[in-house]
Design a protein around this motif. Structure first.
Motif, mmCIF file in Angstrom:
data_model
loop_
_atom_site.group_PDB
_atom_site.id
_atom_site.type_symbol
_atom_site.label_atom_id
_atom_site.label_comp_id
_atom_site.label_asym_id
_atom_site.label_seq_id
_atom_site.Cartn_x
_atom_site.Cartn_y
_atom_site.Cartn_z
ATOM 1 N N LEU A 127 -39.344 -12.483 32.181
ATOM 2 C CA LEU A 127 -38.434 -13.012 32.605
ATOM 3 C C LEU A 127 -39.380 -12.884 33.865
ATOM 4 O O LEU A 127 -39.977 -12.567 34.355
ATOM 5 C CB LEU A 127 -37.719 -11.197 32.882
ATOM 6 C CG LEU A 127 -37.216 -10.845 31.588
ATOM 7 C CD1 LEU A 127 -36.579 -10.086 31.268
ATOM 8 C CD2 LEU A 127 -35.716 -12.353 31.487
ATOM 9 N N GLY A 128 -38.483 -13.747 34.666
ATOM 10 C CA GLY A 128 -38.578 -13.242 36.257
ATOM 11 C C GLY A 128 -38.605 -12.645 36.597
ATOM 12 O O GLY A 128 -38.063 -11.422 36.862
ATOM 13 N N PRO A 129 -39.600 -12.457 38.589
ATOM 14 C CA PRO A 129 -39.440 -11.008 39.130
ATOM 15 C C PRO A 129 -37.774 -10.370 39.504
ATOM 16 O O PRO A 129 -37.420 -9.892 39.849
ATOM 17 C CB PRO A 129 -40.303 -11.424 39.871
ATOM 18 C CG PRO A 129 -39.790 -12.675 40.123
ATOM 19 C CD PRO A 129 -39.946 -12.915 38.895
ATOM 20 N N LEU B 169 -42.819 3.883 38.981
ATOM 21 C CA LEU B 169 -42.373 3.446 37.942
ATOM 22 C C LEU B 169 -42.202 2.382 38.611
ATOM 23 O O LEU B 169 -41.756 1.629 37.567
ATOM 24 C CB LEU B 169 -41.376 4.995 38.081
ATOM 25 C CG LEU B 169 -40.356 4.814 36.500
ATOM 26 C CD1 LEU B 169 -41.516 5.060 35.905
ATOM 27 C CD2 LEU B 169 -39.449 5.653 36.842
ATOM 28 N N ASN B 170 -41.627 2.281 39.428
ATOM 29 C CA ASN B 170 -40.724 0.804 39.982
ATOM 30 C C ASN B 170 -41.434 -0.281 39.424
ATOM 31 O O ASN B 170 -41.285 -1.098 38.510
ATOM 32 C CB ASN B 170 -40.422 0.527 40.782
ATOM 33 C CG ASN B 170 -39.080 -0.669 41.344
ATOM 34 O OD1 ASN B 170 -38.792 -1.310 40.119
ATOM 35 N ND2 ASN B 170 -38.095 -0.781 42.313
ATOM 36 N N ILE B 171 -42.904 0.315 39.988
ATOM 37 C CA ILE B 171 -44.321 -0.945 39.939
ATOM 38 C C ILE B 171 -44.597 -1.100 37.999
ATOM 39 O O ILE B 171 -44.433 -3.180 37.560
ATOM 40 C CB ILE B 171 -45.051 -0.648 40.277
ATOM 41 C CG1 ILE B 171 -44.553 -1.193 41.627
ATOM 42 C CG2 ILE B 171 -46.369 -1.557 40.622
ATOM 43 C CD1 ILE B 171 -46.142 -0.603 43.287
ATOM 44 N N LEU B 172 -44.611 -0.047 37.792
ATOM 45 C CA LEU B 172 -45.159 0.040 36.470
ATOM 46 C C LEU B 172 -44.066 -0.595 35.406
ATOM 47 O O LEU B 172 -44.058 -1.589 34.344
ATOM 48 C CB LEU B 172 -45.239 1.471 35.880
ATOM 49 C CG LEU B 172 -45.329 1.207 34.223
ATOM 50 C CD1 LEU B 172 -47.281 0.508 33.940
ATOM 51 C CD2 LEU B 172 -45.821 2.655 33.812
ATOM 52 N N LEU B 173 -42.606 -0.183 35.506
ATOM 53 C CA LEU B 173 -41.580 -1.419 34.693
ATOM 54 C C LEU B 173 -41.351 -2.177 34.723
ATOM 55 O O LEU B 173 -40.866 -3.524 33.989
ATOM 56 C CB LEU B 173 -40.289 -0.418 34.913
ATOM 57 C CG LEU B 173 -40.333 0.929 34.374
ATOM 58 C CD1 LEU B 173 -39.282 2.350 34.798
ATOM 59 C CD2 LEU B 173 -40.854 1.237 32.835
ATOM 60 N N LEU B 174 -41.287 -2.620 36.421
ATOM 61 C CA LEU B 174 -41.514 -4.273 36.616
ATOM 62 C C LEU B 174 -42.202 -4.796 36.132
ATOM 63 O O LEU B 174 -41.995 -5.772 35.175
ATOM 64 C CB LEU B 174 -41.616 -4.045 38.152
ATOM 65 C CG LEU B 174 -41.254 -6.040 38.711
ATOM 66 C CD1 LEU B 174 -39.907 -6.038 38.564
ATOM 67 C CD2 LEU B 174 -41.440 -6.051 40.325
#
Length: 127
Positions: A94-96, A81-86
């Motif tokens: 936006l930057g990482p 989920l983190n990878i998807l939302l990131l």
């Protein structure tokens, strides 16, 4: 809300804050070293898992290593989920580092997964 739930939830938020600072520090260091964001998420998640297991299991009063596979499953789902939302957040331009900082608060929901799926049978759950 029962008082035991309140104490446990706030203890979870505190330990989660420590875990988040640790994980975000590892993530930030990697980004500054030139690692791509998705790899940085994976590495920081893997590095933080055992540290997080110790702090989170203390909240639920159970350091039983037999709970580790479910703990890992929750973390794997949260990492996905983190990878998807990131990725979605970075697509807005936006930057990482800022994108990850924006995504992080969503993961307070991890408490519910830990409470219901990983530590559901701990003694604290019955009080």
């Amino acid at each position: 809300m029962a008082p035991a739930f309140d104490r446990r939830f706030f203890a979870f938020l505190f330990s989660g804050g420590i875990n988040t600072l640790f994980g975000y520090s590892v993530y930030t260091a990697q980004i500054l070293l030139g690692v791509i964001p998705h790899v940085a998420v994976v590495v920081s998640t893997i590095v933080g898992i055992l540290f997080n297991f110790l702090t989170t299991s203390a909240v639920f009063r159970s350091r039983d290593l037999r709970r580790l596979p479910r703990f890992l499953a929750v973390y794997a789902a949260m990492m996905g989920l983190n990878i998807l939302l990131l990725d979605l957040t970075m697509r807005t331009g936006l930057g990482p580092l800022l994108a990850q900082a924006i995504v992080l608060p969503i993961f307070t929901l991890t408490f519910l997964a830990m409470r219901r799926f990983v530590f559901a049978a701990s003694p604290e759950q019955t009080s």
